[in-house]
Design an enzyme around this catalytic site. Structure first.
Site, PDB file in Angstrom:
ATOM      1  N   ASN A   1      -3.527   8.863   3.010  1.00  0.00           N
ATOM      2  CA  ASN A   1      -3.210   7.667   2.052  1.00  0.00           C
ATOM      3  C   ASN A   1      -1.706   7.309   2.106  1.00  0.00           C
ATOM      4  O   ASN A   1      -1.233   5.979   1.897  1.00  0.00           O
ATOM      5  CB  ASN A   1      -3.801   7.867   0.875  1.00  0.00           C
ATOM      6  CG  ASN A   1      -3.348   9.393   0.312  1.00  0.00           C
ATOM      7  OD1 ASN A   1      -2.825  10.078   1.010  1.00  0.00           O
ATOM      8  ND2 ASN A   1      -3.310   9.233  -1.224  1.00  0.00           N
TER       9      ASN A   1
ATOM     10  N   ARG B   1       8.182  14.053   2.784  1.00  0.00           N
ATOM     11  CA  ARG B   1       8.325  14.887   1.283  1.00  0.00           C
ATOM     12  C   ARG B   1       8.195  16.225   1.368  1.00  0.00           C
ATOM     13  O   ARG B   1       8.869  16.836   0.901  1.00  0.00           O
ATOM     14  CB  ARG B   1       7.402  14.119   0.130  1.00  0.00           C
ATOM     15  CG  ARG B   1       7.563  14.575  -1.281  1.00  0.00           C
ATOM     16  CD  ARG B   1       6.815  13.721  -2.067  1.00  0.00           C
ATOM     17  NE  ARG B   1       5.523  14.446  -2.240  1.00  0.00           N
ATOM     18  CZ  ARG B   1       4.549  13.643  -3.110  1.00  0.00           C
ATOM     19  NH1 ARG B   1       4.916  12.590  -3.753  1.00  0.00           N
ATOM     20  NH2 ARG B   1       3.358  14.314  -3.124  1.00  0.00           N
TER      21      ARG B   1
ATOM     22  N   LYS C   1      -0.015  18.644  11.127  1.00  0.00           N
ATOM     23  CA  LYS C   1      -1.346  18.177  11.385  1.00  0.00           C
ATOM     24  C   LYS C   1      -1.687  16.995  10.563  1.00  0.00           C
ATOM     25  O   LYS C   1      -2.035  17.098   9.485  1.00  0.00           O
ATOM     26  CB  LYS C   1      -2.486  19.236  11.234  1.00  0.00           C
ATOM     27  CG  LYS C   1      -3.859  18.827  11.215  1.00  0.00           C
ATOM     28  CD  LYS C   1      -4.371  18.136  12.378  1.00  0.00           C
ATOM     29  CE  LYS C   1      -5.665  17.673  12.417  1.00  0.00           C
ATOM     30  NZ  LYS C   1      -6.013  16.336  11.411  1.00  0.00           N
ATOM     31  N   PRO C   2      -1.418  15.792  11.089  1.00  0.00           N
ATOM     32  CA  PRO C   2      -1.313  14.497  10.205  1.00  0.00           C
ATOM     33  C   PRO C   2      -2.903  14.304  10.238  1.00  0.00           C
ATOM     34  O   PRO C   2      -3.720  14.700  11.237  1.00  0.00           O
ATOM     35  CB  PRO C   2      -0.694  13.403  10.895  1.00  0.00           C
ATOM     36  CG  PRO C   2      -0.853  13.847  12.627  1.00  0.00           C
ATOM     37  CD  PRO C   2      -0.883  15.507  12.563  1.00  0.00           C
TER      38      PRO C   2
ATOM     39  N   GLU D   1      -6.409  12.268  11.118  1.00  0.00           N
ATOM     40  CA  GLU D   1      -6.905  11.562  12.336  1.00  0.00           C
ATOM     41  C   GLU D   1      -6.851  10.213  11.888  1.00  0.00           C
ATOM     42  O   GLU D   1      -6.874   9.516  13.104  1.00  0.00           O
ATOM     43  CB  GLU D   1      -8.260  12.309  12.608  1.00  0.00           C
ATOM     44  CG  GLU D   1      -9.253  11.918  11.732  1.00  0.00           C
ATOM     45  CD  GLU D   1     -10.581  12.739  12.039  1.00  0.00           C
ATOM     46  OE1 GLU D   1     -11.452  12.209  12.651  1.00  0.00           O
ATOM     47  OE2 GLU D   1     -10.858  14.134  11.958  1.00  0.00           O
TER      48      GLU D   1
ATOM     49  N   GLY E   1      -8.585  22.520  -0.062  1.00  0.00           N
ATOM     50  CA  GLY E   1      -7.347  23.169  -0.715  1.00  0.00           C
ATOM     51  C   GLY E   1      -7.829  24.765  -1.153  1.00  0.00           C
ATOM     52  O   GLY E   1      -7.071  25.650  -0.722  1.00  0.00           O
TER      53      GLY E   1
ATOM     54  N   GLU F   1      -0.987  20.421  -3.272  1.00  0.00           N
ATOM     55  CA  GLU F   1      -1.315  19.233  -3.829  1.00  0.00           C
ATOM     56  C   GLU F   1      -2.634  18.662  -3.863  1.00  0.00           C
ATOM     57  O   GLU F   1      -2.724  17.897  -2.672  1.00  0.00           O
ATOM     58  CB  GLU F   1      -0.245  18.165  -3.587  1.00  0.00           C
ATOM     59  CG  GLU F   1       0.272  17.289  -4.768  1.00  0.00           C
ATOM     60  CD  GLU F   1      -0.517  15.917  -4.166  1.00  0.00           C
ATOM     61  OE1 GLU F   1      -1.624  15.579  -4.803  1.00  0.00           O
ATOM     62  OE2 GLU F   1       0.076  15.044  -3.347  1.00  0.00           O
TER      63      GLU F   1
ATOM     64  N   ARG G   1      -2.549   0.429  -6.491  1.00  0.00           N
ATOM     65  CA  ARG G   1      -1.700   0.439  -5.508  1.00  0.00           C
ATOM     66  C   ARG G   1      -2.332   1.065  -4.591  1.00  0.00           C
ATOM     67  O   ARG G   1      -3.182   2.106  -4.616  1.00  0.00           O
ATOM     68  CB  ARG G   1      -0.700   1.490  -5.790  1.00  0.00           C
ATOM     69  CG  ARG G   1       0.566   1.829  -4.827  1.00  0.00           C
ATOM     70  CD  ARG G   1       1.736   2.390  -5.610  1.00  0.00           C
ATOM     71  NE  ARG G   1       1.439   3.458  -6.312  1.00  0.00           N
ATOM     72  CZ  ARG G   1       2.031   5.037  -6.011  1.00  0.00           C
ATOM     73  NH1 ARG G   1       2.828   4.766  -4.931  1.00  0.00           N
ATOM     74  NH2 ARG G   1       1.645   5.904  -6.705  1.00  0.00           N
TER      75      ARG G   1
ATOM     76  N   SER H   1       6.325   8.705  -9.523  1.00  0.00           N
ATOM     77  CA  SER H   1       6.881   9.325  -8.497  1.00  0.00           C
ATOM     78  C   SER H   1       8.289   9.132  -8.147  1.00  0.00           C
ATOM     79  O   SER H   1       8.545   7.812  -8.073  1.00  0.00           O
ATOM     80  CB  SER H   1       6.095   9.286  -7.190  1.00  0.00           C
ATOM     81  OG  SER H   1       4.832   9.488  -7.417  1.00  0.00           O
TER      82      SER H   1
END
Length: 509
Positions: A172, A180, A195-196, A198, A254, A271, A299, A464
């Site tokens: 996202n 960050r 590891k982004p 896919e 997580g 997170e 958003r 943020s």
């Protein structure tokens, strides 16, 4: 209404030659662009139209081992041995390159993730702020000199980099979530293996191209593009050479990350899920509250961990708020993010698309009122679009009131008293962000202090910022990203005791 497909294609064709240069077909390990050792690849699609963007390596554990070894070598021999100022100079150059190329990076991000281009460029700028901030912090990782209790001793505390860090990042915010995490890690002297997601590997890869130009040594930054998320994740969590894992994603995953890291007692930052409450009290400025609701809810088409999920509106202003919120929601243009008229882009993929539609159907079947929106635009070739939905008369038993939606669906619940609102807000097992709108300063403090979340927005829908610590409590995880506290997750404290010193002669005193 939908932005025209013709306009989107026209804009894409205008810049396609520029964009294509950043859709890399290799991943980045040890400062080199490489294919997977198996030669396997996977395809990446544009969620706005279903078209294939390209293919990237489908890395396995053999590739992951290569990346970890490269990061480990770079940590000990190249990056951690630099001074904070030396690291800062490289990071500042990286920040400058990101900002210089923000429009280009934004187009890459929009093409693979779908969010409107202005949001994508905003994400690039936001992500770069963490590189800039921690470039400065790199020079300020101070230790301490401790007061002594034994005359011939001196005591010190050093803050040293933890080592190799593994990052597992979501789709996202495919650029800013990496930056960050990378900001404090690199500033501290750590090296990273990323590891982004896919669905969105290109935003990560294009950043690596700029990082190499900025002067990061080979092995400081490594990327594993892969569909084998569970396999790669387990490998990184259990690898003895990785000292720290940072994960942004679902609470379910997580928990697995946390369990797998236990075998090597790693430092962890998590997170996780949000399910944020958005409380609107009778004293609220309705116009201000609706403006904040629009920003917080829609958003990235509602696909953010901190977006408002449950709208709790006090009965005295309930009807007025819904009327104004629905009016603004109807004005939103849904379509290809590359079209400058678009406000909301597509849902990321078919699985998430169908999940969002199921939330709407469940609420409707249980008696909720669909005030506006919620209509779908079916078909792989037409993209995964859902009009922003405002749902009234929501009961606490409905899925939209209990689960994190991750889509453009606003579920509105009526409440009578402040205590009732807080009870509902705190009834879930997660606690990332919350929002409250009120003009009663005493009420603002009471609610902000009682709400069980790591972050609270007061009369503000976007909270943020790099100066503030980002993170949650309960099952939303632990650890903080950004702010003066952000570096703490990437350093170890080392106590040094120096004894045997010749003290002053006290015999004559």
């Amino acid at each position: 209404m939908y932005a025209t497909k013709y306009s989107s294609i026209f804009r894409l064709n205008q810049s396609i030659n520029h964009i294509r240069r950043s859709f890399f077909n290799q991943t980045y390990i040890n400062g080199q662009w490489v294919s997977s050792q198996s030669g396997e690849t996977f395809k990446v699609y544009n969620p706005a139209d279903g078209n294939e963007i390209g293919s990237v390596p489908d890395c396995n554990v053999q590739d992951a081992e290569k990346a970890v070894q490269a990061a480990y070598n770079a940590f000990h021999n190249k990056w951690s041995i630099k001074t904070g100022k030396e690291r800062s100079i490289i990071m500042r150059k990286f920040n400058d390159l990101i900002l210089k190329n923000k429009d280009h990076l934004g187009k890459v991000l929009t093409t693979e993730m779908g969010k409107p281009l202005r949001e994508a460029v905003g994400e690039i700028i936001y992500g770069a702020s963490y590189i800039e901030w921690f470039a400065e912090e790199a020079k300020r990782i101070h230790g301490d000199v401790l007061p002594i209790t034994i005359p011939n001793r001196r005591s010190f505390v050093l803050r040293q980099p933890v080592g190799v860090c593994g990052f597992i990042t979501p789709w996202n915010f495919p650029s800013s979530m990496i930056l960050r995490k990378a900001g404090p890690a690199l500033a501290a002297g750590c090296t990273i293996v990323v590891k982004p997601a896919e669905d969105t590997p290109y935003s990560c890869l294009v950043l690596c191209d700029l990082a190499k130009e900025a002067g990061f040594p080979d092995g400081a930054i490594n990327v594993l593009t892969s569909t084998r998320s569970a396999e790669i994740g387990k490998f990184l969590c259990e690898h003895p050479l990785i000292s720290k894992m940072s994960f942004t994603g679902s609470t379910e995953v997580g928990k697995k990350i946390m369990a797998m890291c236990a075998s090597t007692i790693k430092k962890i930052s998590l997170e996780l899920g949000g399910n944020a409450p958005f409380l609107v009290f009778n004293s609220a400025d309705i116009k201000q509250a609706v403006q904040g609701a629009m920003a917080s809810k829609f958003r990235a088409s509602g696909q953010t961990c901190v977006c408002a999920n449950r709208f709790l509106v006090q009965e005295g202003i309930y009807d007025e708020f819904i009327s104004e919120f629905a009016k603004k929601s109807k004005e939103q243009v849904v379509g290809d993010g590359l079209n400058e008229k678009t406000h909301l882009g597509p849902i990321i993929n078919q699985e998430q698309y169908e999940r969002v539609l199921d939330f709407i159907s469940d609420a409707k079947e249980q008696g909720a009122k669909i005030v506006t929106g919620g209509k779908e635009k079916k078909g792989k070739t037409s993209g995964f679009f859902v009009e922003p939905a405002v749902i009234a008369d929501v009961k606490l038993s409905m899925r939209v009131a209990k689960e994190e939606i991750f889509g453009p669906v606003a579920a509105i619940i009526k409440f009578k008293t402040e205590d009732e609102a807080i009870k509902i807000a705190n009834s879930v097992d997660v606690g990332l962000a919350a929002y409250l709108y009120s003009q009663d300063i005493s009420q603002i403090w009471r609610v902000a202090e009682r709400i069980q979340t790591g972050m609270v927005g007061i009369n503000e829908g976007i909270i943020s910022s790099v100066e503030a610590p980002f993170g949650g409590i309960k099952q939303s995880g632990f650890g903080r990203e950004g702010s003066k506290y952000g570096i703490d997750d990437y350093v170890n404290l080392k106590y040094i005791c120096m004894g045997g010193l010749k003290d002053v002669d006290r015999s004559s005193q």
